[in-house]
Design an enzyme around this catalytic site. Structure first.
Site, PDB file in Angstrom:
ATOM      1  N   GLY A  20     -23.329  -1.826   7.561  1.00 43.87           N
ATOM      2  CA  GLY A  20     -24.456  -2.107   8.457  1.00 43.87           C
ATOM      3  C   GLY A  20     -24.402  -3.524   8.978  1.00 43.87           C
ATOM      4  O   GLY A  20     -24.748  -4.472   8.248  1.00 43.87           O
ATOM      5  N   THR A  72     -23.678  -7.711  20.015  1.00 46.20           N
ATOM      6  CA  THR A  72     -22.423  -8.322  19.591  1.00 46.20           C
ATOM      7  C   THR A  72     -22.613  -9.745  19.048  1.00 46.20           C
ATOM      8  O   THR A  72     -21.727 -10.278  18.395  1.00 46.20           O
ATOM      9  CB  THR A  72     -21.465  -8.365  20.802  1.00 46.20           C
ATOM     10  OG1 THR A  72     -21.490  -7.087  21.443  1.00 46.20           O
ATOM     11  CG2 THR A  72     -20.053  -8.663  20.402  1.00 46.20           C
ATOM     12  N   THR A  88     -24.500  -4.129  13.057  1.00 51.32           N
ATOM     13  CA  THR A  88     -25.086  -4.221  14.397  1.00 51.32           C
ATOM     14  C   THR A  88     -26.616  -4.072  14.370  1.00 51.32           C
ATOM     15  O   THR A  88     -27.152  -3.250  13.625  1.00 51.32           O
ATOM     16  CB  THR A  88     -24.473  -3.127  15.300  1.00 51.32           C
ATOM     17  OG1 THR A  88     -23.058  -3.216  15.199  1.00 51.32           O
ATOM     18  CG2 THR A  88     -24.882  -3.304  16.756  1.00 51.32           C
ATOM     19  N   GLU A 100     -10.571  -3.216   9.939  1.00 54.02           N
ATOM     20  CA  GLU A 100     -11.169  -2.128  10.730  1.00 54.02           C
ATOM     21  C   GLU A 100     -10.475  -2.020  12.089  1.00 54.02           C
ATOM     22  O   GLU A 100     -10.135  -0.926  12.556  1.00 54.02           O
ATOM     23  CB  GLU A 100     -12.661  -2.413  10.923  1.00 54.02           C
ATOM     24  CG  GLU A 100     -13.400  -1.327  11.680  1.00 54.02           C
ATOM     25  CD  GLU A 100     -14.840  -1.735  12.010  1.00 54.02           C
ATOM     26  OE1 GLU A 100     -15.078  -2.917  12.332  1.00 54.02           O
ATOM     27  OE2 GLU A 100     -15.719  -0.870  11.946  1.00 54.02           O
TER      28      GLU A 100
END
Ligand SMILES: Cc1cc2nc3c(=O)[nH]c(=O)nc-3n(C[C@H](O)[C@H](O)[C@H](O)COP(=O)(O)OP(=O)(O)OC[C@H]3O[C@@H](n4cnc5c(N)ncnc54)[C@H](O)[C@@H]3O)c2cc1C
Length: 386
Positions: free
Chosen positions: A122, A130, A124, A244
């Protein structure tokens, strides 16, 4: 591409064999029903593929990011969508590199055994997007607990995970020297949190991607769930974000090859104006161009993996791999859809589904513009624009 000299050939063959037991019809049905590919994720977990990055000492297979990325690539190349389970791979990295020995002993063996899922992260938030260092979710220490308040958006796989890595501000922005300071990461046990301070609201979206809004209202987390040192969470999360990006680059590469594998035989067989459409250079060139770009992205992806696995700085390569791969996959998707003509829009060809799935990666987990900005400022030394 799979060649005789591919160092990952054995791994690819094994993952492909498992994926082949879940044919296109399976993924099509899951997409149609907006369901979660539970059986597919279970099979990947039981085979140990989702524990690839967990060291052997904790029950995993102790592989590197390169191997983990090959697993994700093969899932997407087989017609599946790693988006249902890739969180487990990169979240693991955060725990592995920055978690305490006690946390690793507590969580990693059950994750490796498939008894626990760490699928969610978690970060965003709706009002900051951003601009991550301005997140408004706060965690305030009260005795042996942290109390969390705030809101997150687009947080994936929460309904199919037991644990979530959470980024929250522990020191107000006004009290830190640099905006990247004062942020911390925590392990949230979703089984305890949901309904006791955490509310989850699903977001229906273009892809069959289980993603949610999260509302934190005095959620209490044991202080021992803090990962690493308080205030250094942003630095820790960046490491995880690089992993990621590389894994998602590999998924895009898998998608790209899937589109090429799908379109090449089709344009050879489809006869219009008494000849295969693939005989026209107007058809050949976009396919050839996409293929070239996929191959180039592949090289950057393995360079990013090499650096990450060697604990060398990998930010630039991880970002560039993600940029190249997402773009190449998208161009391959466009060519594949275009040259299938009307059939590209028919569900049974799977092109429209893969087209939607691969489009996501121009926006998430980081948008293309933000990668360009990173390269401009952090690699080329151009003035900061924000
Ligand atoms: C299906 C899905 C799953 C997701 N899963 C997760 C998850 O599990 N966990 C999580 O934390 N987040 C998740 N996200 C969030 C994702 O990381 C963000 O959507 C992404 O980082 C973009 O942030 P934003 O949506 O707030 O866009 P914004 O920050 O509002 O930006 C919108 C657009 O504006 C442009 N832009 C913004 N700033 C600039 C600039 N300075 N210069 C040039 N262009 C700019 C970019 O093109 C960008 O795409 C997910 C998103 C989606 C759609």
């Amino acid at each position: 591409m799979l060649t005789a000299t591919d160092p990952h050939e054995e791994l690819r063959t094994a993952v492909r064999a498992l994926c082949a037991t879940f044919p296109a019809e399976y993924h099509r049905r899951i997409d149609r029903e907006h369901a979660y590919p539970e059986a597919f994720v279970d099979a990947l977990t039981k085979a140990g593929w989702l524990a690839a990055l967990i060291p052997e000492a904790y029950g995993g297979s102790g592989l590197g990011l390169a191997e983990a990325s090959v697993i994700m690539e093969e899932i997407n190349r087989s017609g599946g969508n790693s988006g249902a389970c890739h969180g487990q791979m990169y979240n693991m990295g955060t725990l592995l590199r920055h978690g305490s020995e006690a946390q690793k002993r507590r969580y990693l063996p059950p994750i490796a055994a498939g008894e626990l899922r760490l699928q969610s992260m978690g970060v965003t938030e709706p009002s900051t997007g951003t601009d991550t260092t301005r997140i408004k979710t706060v965690a305030v220490r009260k005795g042996d607990r942290y109390v969390v308040n705030g809101q997150k958006v687009w947080i994936s796989r929460v309904q199919h995970s037991d644990l979530m890595i959470l980024l929250a501000r522990t020191t107000p922005l006004s009290e830190v020297r640099r905006k990247s300071e004062g942020l911390s990461i925590f392990i949230v046990d979703l089984r305890e949190a949901v309904g006791s301070g955490l509310t989850v609201r699903p977001i229906p979206n273009m892809v069959n991607h289980e993603t949610n809004e999260l509302f934190f209202d005095n959620l209490e987390i044991p202080a021992e769930n803090l990962i690493g040192e308080e205030g250094l969470g942003f630095r820790y999360i960046l490491d995880g974000l690089n992993a990621e990006r590389v894994l998602i680059a590999a998924e895009c590469i898998g998608d790209g090859y899937w589109f090429i594998d799908k379109v090449v035989p089709y344009v050879k067989e489809r006869i219009v104006f008494d000849r295969p459409i693939g005989q026209n250079q107007g058809v050949q060139f976009p396919i050839a161009e996409a293929y070239i770009e996929i191959e180039a992205a592949n090289l950057m992806r393995f360079e990013a993996c090499r650096r990450f696995d060697a604990h060398e700085p990998a930010g630039a390569q991880a970002n560039m791999a993600k940029y190249l791969a997402a773009k190449a996959a998208w161009e391959a998707a466009n060519a594949c859809l275009q040259f299938h003509g009307g059939f590209g829009f028919a569900n049974e060809y799977d092109v429209e589904r893969k087209f939607r799935e691969t489009r996501l990666y121009q926006v998430a987990p980081i948008s293309t513009n933000l990668i360009l900005s990173y390269i401009a400022e952090h690699v080329l030394g151009l003035p900061r624009s924000f």
